[in-house]
Design a protein around this motif. Structure first.
Motif, PDB file in Angstrom:
ATOM      1  N   ARG A 108      15.399 -23.927  -6.800  1.00 34.10           N
ATOM      2  CA  ARG A 108      15.339 -24.473  -5.451  1.00 34.10           C
ATOM      3  C   ARG A 108      14.052 -24.088  -4.722  1.00 34.10           C
ATOM      4  O   ARG A 108      13.849 -24.473  -3.574  1.00 34.10           O
ATOM      5  CB  ARG A 108      16.555 -23.973  -4.659  1.00 34.10           C
ATOM      6  CG  ARG A 108      16.923 -24.817  -3.452  1.00 34.10           C
ATOM      7  CD  ARG A 108      18.042 -24.138  -2.665  1.00 34.10           C
ATOM      8  NE  ARG A 108      19.229 -23.966  -3.473  1.00 34.10           N
ATOM      9  CZ  ARG A 108      19.942 -22.839  -3.529  1.00 34.10           C
ATOM     10  NH1 ARG A 108      19.578 -21.787  -2.828  1.00 34.10           N
ATOM     11  NH2 ARG A 108      21.014 -22.776  -4.300  1.00 34.10           N
ATOM     12  N   ARG A 109      13.203 -23.329  -5.351  1.00 35.94           N
ATOM     13  CA  ARG A 109      11.975 -22.872  -4.703  1.00 35.94           C
ATOM     14  C   ARG A 109      11.080 -24.060  -4.354  1.00 35.94           C
ATOM     15  O   ARG A 109      11.000 -25.038  -5.083  1.00 35.94           O
ATOM     16  CB  ARG A 109      11.235 -21.880  -5.589  1.00 35.94           C
ATOM     17  CG  ARG A 109      12.013 -20.578  -5.785  1.00 35.94           C
ATOM     18  CD  ARG A 109      11.218 -19.536  -6.516  1.00 35.94           C
ATOM     19  NE  ARG A 109      11.947 -18.286  -6.629  1.00 35.94           N
ATOM     20  CZ  ARG A 109      11.455 -17.179  -7.188  1.00 35.94           C
ATOM     21  NH1 ARG A 109      10.222 -17.186  -7.699  1.00 35.94           N
ATOM     22  NH2 ARG A 109      12.190 -16.088  -7.248  1.00 35.94           N
ATOM     23  N   ARG A 110      10.387 -23.918  -3.238  1.00 32.91           N
ATOM     24  CA  ARG A 110       9.648 -25.048  -2.659  1.00 32.91           C
ATOM     25  C   ARG A 110       8.629 -25.635  -3.635  1.00 32.91           C
ATOM     26  O   ARG A 110       8.518 -26.852  -3.770  1.00 32.91           O
ATOM     27  CB  ARG A 110       8.948 -24.591  -1.374  1.00 32.91           C
ATOM     28  CG  ARG A 110       8.192 -25.704  -0.651  1.00 32.91           C
ATOM     29  CD  ARG A 110       7.658 -25.186   0.673  1.00 32.91           C
ATOM     30  NE  ARG A 110       6.780 -24.052   0.481  1.00 32.91           N
ATOM     31  CZ  ARG A 110       5.475 -24.142   0.237  1.00 32.91           C
ATOM     32  NH1 ARG A 110       4.910 -25.350   0.120  1.00 32.91           N
ATOM     33  NH2 ARG A 110       4.730 -23.074   0.095  1.00 32.91           N
ATOM     34  N   ARG A 111       7.868 -24.805  -4.318  1.00 32.82           N
ATOM     35  CA  ARG A 111       6.844 -25.323  -5.216  1.00 32.82           C
ATOM     36  C   ARG A 111       7.458 -26.031  -6.423  1.00 32.82           C
ATOM     37  O   ARG A 111       6.931 -27.056  -6.891  1.00 32.82           O
ATOM     38  CB  ARG A 111       5.929 -24.189  -5.675  1.00 32.82           C
ATOM     39  CG  ARG A 111       5.041 -23.647  -4.550  1.00 32.82           C
ATOM     40  CD  ARG A 111       4.080 -22.605  -5.044  1.00 32.82           C
ATOM     41  NE  ARG A 111       3.236 -22.090  -3.969  1.00 32.82           N
ATOM     42  CZ  ARG A 111       2.315 -21.143  -4.103  1.00 32.82           C
ATOM     43  NH1 ARG A 111       2.119 -20.598  -5.308  1.00 32.82           N
ATOM     44  NH2 ARG A 111       1.598 -20.745  -3.069  1.00 32.82           N
ATOM     45  N   LEU A 112       8.560 -25.495  -6.920  1.00 28.97           N
ATOM     46  CA  LEU A 112       9.223 -26.163  -8.036  1.00 28.97           C
ATOM     47  C   LEU A 112       9.778 -27.514  -7.615  1.00 28.97           C
ATOM     48  O   LEU A 112       9.712 -28.496  -8.364  1.00 28.97           O
ATOM     49  CB  LEU A 112      10.360 -25.289  -8.570  1.00 28.97           C
ATOM     50  CG  LEU A 112      10.055 -24.404  -9.781  1.00 28.97           C
ATOM     51  CD1 LEU A 112      11.298 -23.616 -10.181  1.00 28.97           C
ATOM     52  CD2 LEU A 112       9.538 -25.221 -10.953  1.00 28.97           C
TER      53      LEU A 112
END
Length: 393
Positions: A297-301
């Protein structure tokens, strides 16, 4: 799933505007699933690694490591098929019409396909040692029919064979969703079991050459993976999903991935990963719905996941064009191989950003913009106090 979340999913019918895990507008009633977008990027990365291995950028120990890590990368496409079934069911509109659904899917995938197809055609007629398609092959690519005829499935932009499968899934989805809406928990689970059994039977038949052509790229043979994804989404929406958590599901998916070299190459690899993928996707969805921890869920991913479709469609054309400078299977040393791979990855990612921002998003907005109704004259908008005599008669 918690009682409150289960009740919300069961009492609020999903009515989104598009594919929430693939970059379309978020759902109005069902929660967004950013973890699935992040996982989509990892699947695209596996396919990229597979093609780097196939193009022979690394020799010696580096080549063996890349082969060990990415030799099973083709299973990333199987992940896409399961994910597609899950996301479309999750974001389906109960009262949607088939034509409206197909219009949204066309706007989602076809513009990028058309642009990358044009690039592939340009490469075929301008670069040396590139196969030139026949008119029938080119037309089948345009219409996304080329995977139905095995000799044509790798023509022009080879990765588009999976889009031909997706086009078949989209054609079947309105009927599948109509069926799923009428199935309860037991019947949905039974349909999922039938799908898994179908994958196993098809893999056995393919390994024993029961058909003239391999089933790997045949759209009808890949339908069970799509149906399985749809079934798991249905169970999550019903609040009846009882699969393992995100960590355990990821472990099972990884184990299945590294079992692939033990089976016959091709369709049989699906048997190794189908269980892990069909557990991992709903587990990630439940983690998003319930706010549980999720690496994906990380923004860059998530941002990379938004670019994943364009990246998937362009990266092989970048690798093909690089053969003009690097030759065929150059087998570089470790440092040189890393440098060349990093360059190819950077170019592919940059072009995918360009495709996403200049083609995918604008084309979707253009194709899905609401139709304007002709303005109503002010006099016509006000009801007459007395209708003309002809109208009264």
């Amino acid at each position: 799933m918690t009682t409150a979340t289960t009740r919300a999913l069961r009492t609020t019918p999903p009515s989104p505007t598009g594919d929430t895990a693939g970059g379309d507008s978020p759902a109005a009633a069902t929660p967004p699933l950013p973890s699935l977008t992040g996982l989509r990027w990892m699947a695209a990365l596996l396919v990229f690694g597979l093609h780097v291995n196939n193009f022979g950028y690394f020799g010696g120990t580096g080549g063996r490591l890349v082969s060990w890590g990415f030799g099973a990368g083709a299973t990333g496409v199987s992940f896409f098929f399961v994910l597609s079934g899950f996301v479309l069911t999750w974001s389906a509109r109960p009262r949607d019409r088939a034509l409206a659904f197909w219009r949204r899917r066309f706007a989602r995938v076809y513009p990028v396909h058309l642009v990358t197809l044009a690039v592939a055609l340009l490469m075929a007629y301008t670069l040396a040692d590139q196969p030139r398609p026949t008119p029938k092959q080119a037309l089948s690519n345009v219409l996304l029919l080329h995977s139905w005829w095995r000799p044509w499935w790798q023509t022009l932009n080879p990765v588009s064979w999976s889009l031909a499968c997706e086009a078949f899934f989209y054609a079947a989805f309105p009927l599948l969703f109509l069926l799923l809406r009428r199935l309860g928990t037991r019947a949905s689970t039974a349909l999922g079991a039938v799908s898994v059994t179908a994958v196993m039977v098809l893999a056995w038949a393919d390994a024993h050459h029961w058909w003239t052509y391999a089933l790997y790229s045949f759209p009808a043979a890949r339908l069970p993976e799509f149906v399985l994804g749809a079934v798991t989404a249905r169970l999550v929406l019903l609040g009846r999903w009882r699969g393992p958590g995100l960590e355990a599901s990821l472990a099972l998916a990884i184990i299945g991935y590294f079992l692939v070299p033990q089976v016959t190459p091709g369709y049989s690899a699906t048997v190794c990963t189908i269980a892990g993928f069909s557990l991992l996707i709903p587990a990630a969805a439940v983690a998003d719905v319930e706010g549980l921890p999720s690496l994906w869920r990380r923004r860059r991913l998530v941002r990379l996941g938004e670019l994943s479709f364009a990246f998937y469609m362009i990266h092989l054309l970048v690798l093909r064009s690089a053969t003009q400078l690097l030759g065929t299977k150059p087998h570089f040393g470790l440092l040189a191989g890393v440098g060349v791979t990093t360059t190819a990855f950077t170019v592919s990612l940059s072009l995918s950003w360009l495709l996403y921002e200049a083609v995918e998003r604008p084309a979707r907005r253009l194709l899905l913009r609401p139709r304007r109704r002709p303005p109503v004259p002010p006099d016509a908008a006000r009801p007459d106090r007395e209708a003309p005599a002809a109208a009264r008669d």
